[in-house]
Motif scaffolding. Structure first.
Motif, mmCIF file in Angstrom:
data_model
loop_
_atom_site.group_PDB
_atom_site.id
_atom_site.type_symbol
_atom_site.label_atom_id
_atom_site.label_comp_id
_atom_site.label_asym_id
_atom_site.label_seq_id
_atom_site.Cartn_x
_atom_site.Cartn_y
_atom_site.Cartn_z
ATOM 1 N N SER A 103 29.153 24.969 -3.505
ATOM 2 C CA SER A 103 27.935 25.233 -2.738
ATOM 3 C C SER A 103 27.750 26.711 -2.410
ATOM 4 O O SER A 103 26.631 27.238 -2.487
ATOM 5 N N ALA A 104 28.834 27.406 -2.048
ATOM 6 C CA ALA A 104 28.704 28.824 -1.686
ATOM 7 C C ALA A 104 28.270 29.659 -2.888
ATOM 8 O O ALA A 104 27.445 30.572 -2.765
ATOM 9 N N ASN A 105 28.812 29.335 -4.057
ATOM 10 C CA ASN A 105 28.423 30.064 -5.261
ATOM 11 C C ASN A 105 26.997 29.738 -5.688
ATOM 12 O O ASN A 105 26.249 30.620 -6.102
ATOM 13 N N LEU A 106 26.619 28.465 -5.582
ATOM 14 C CA LEU A 106 25.247 28.101 -5.924
ATOM 15 C C LEU A 106 24.253 28.810 -5.007
ATOM 16 O O LEU A 106 23.209 29.298 -5.458
ATOM 17 N N GLU A 107 24.579 28.887 -3.731
ATOM 18 C CA GLU A 107 23.700 29.581 -2.788
ATOM 19 C C GLU A 107 23.595 31.059 -3.138
ATOM 20 O O GLU A 107 22.503 31.642 -3.105
ATOM 21 N N ALA A 108 24.736 31.673 -3.498
ATOM 22 C CA ALA A 108 24.726 33.095 -3.864
ATOM 23 C C ALA A 108 23.883 33.324 -5.111
ATOM 24 O O ALA A 108 23.110 34.293 -5.191
ATOM 25 N N GLU A 110 21.383 31.435 -6.254
ATOM 26 C CA GLU A 110 19.971 31.207 -5.948
ATOM 27 C C GLU A 110 19.391 32.332 -5.105
ATOM 28 O O GLU A 110 18.235 32.733 -5.303
ATOM 29 N N ASP A 111 20.187 32.867 -4.177
ATOM 30 C CA ASP A 111 19.713 33.991 -3.362
ATOM 31 C C ASP A 111 19.442 35.220 -4.229
ATOM 32 O O ASP A 111 18.475 35.954 -3.985
ATOM 33 N N ASP A 114 16.182 34.740 -6.014
ATOM 34 C CA ASP A 114 15.065 34.904 -5.094
ATOM 35 C C ASP A 114 14.825 36.380 -4.785
ATOM 36 O O ASP A 114 13.686 36.828 -4.670
#
Length: 227
Positions: A103-108, A110-111, A114
């Motif tokens: 999850s932390a890598n996916l968020e990074a 996607e951020d 963006d």
């Protein structure tokens, strides 16, 4: 030295079917780089950034257990603008953040898309791990596993998921082979036996060719991804 095998997994069928961002646009190709501590993952990422930054829109996510050391190295080397480099502190064994709880890598990832997108390519570098380290297919579309000759010329023979199943195996620091007693021909033969048709690149980032073969492989993956 480049073992030029035909890669049976190249092409769109080998890539994630989830190719779109929420807004319907195509997301970046994600390539993970894993391997033991000191094998040269960060140096390979830096060299890839220098080789590809003038032709592609790319960004990097690094993973370290308690620090941002790898990201800080890339920032000092100015391989990309600072806003294109981000770090994840895993707080545990690196493989947990690239394989188990991504999850932390996916968020990074996607951020980054963006903030600086659209991107062609995102490199996700794992923290130093062992020969069992692999990336979740939910995080990356292809993975590179980096070992080095100083770690012992028996590593390809010992195998492990990283060596046997990664989309590309990179045997790094070949310039050190005469000084550490590593037999490159033996490593090449063992790697071929373990990996069948999966490709292997032998590289020294100190040589004139440097990261060329790996960069060409990345270009081919990107061509398949965008086809």
């Amino acid at each position: 030295m480049h073992l030029d095998h035909t890669h049976t997994h190249d092409g769109p069928a080998a890539l994630s079917a989830d190719a779109q961002r929420p807004d319907g646009s195509r997301r970046a190709l994600r390539i993970g780089l894993g391997g033991p501590v000191g094998s040269g993952k960060t140096a390979t990422v830096a060299a890839l950034c220098r080789a590809l930054r003038d032709e592609l829109s790319l960004a990097v996510v690094t993973n370290d257990i308690y620090t941002r050391e790898d990201a800080e190295f890339l920032l000092r080397e100015a391989v990309l603008p600072p806003e294109r480099i981000t770090a994840v502190e895993t707080g545990a064994c690196p493989h947990t953040a690239i394989r188990d709880d991504i999850s932390a890598n996916l968020e990074a990832v996607e951020d980054l898309e963006d903030a600086v997108g659209p991107l062609d390519l995102i490199l996700v570098e794992s923290g130093g791990d062992n020969l069992t380290a692999t990336f979740s297919k939910g995080l990356v579309d292809a993975q590179i596993f980096v070992i080095d000759v100083a770690g012992g010329d028996d590593i390809p023979r010992k195998g492990g998921p990283g060596v046997t199943t990664a989309d590309l195996l990179v045997v790094n620091k070949t310039d050190l082979a005469p000084y550490v007693g590593s037999d490159l021909a033996r490593m090449a033969a063992d790697a071929k036996a373990q990996r069948a048709q999966l490709p292997v690149v032998f590289q020294s980032l100190r040589s004139e060719t440097g990261v060329r073969d790996v960069a060409d492989w990345v270009r081919a993956r990107l061509a398949a991804w965008t086809a």
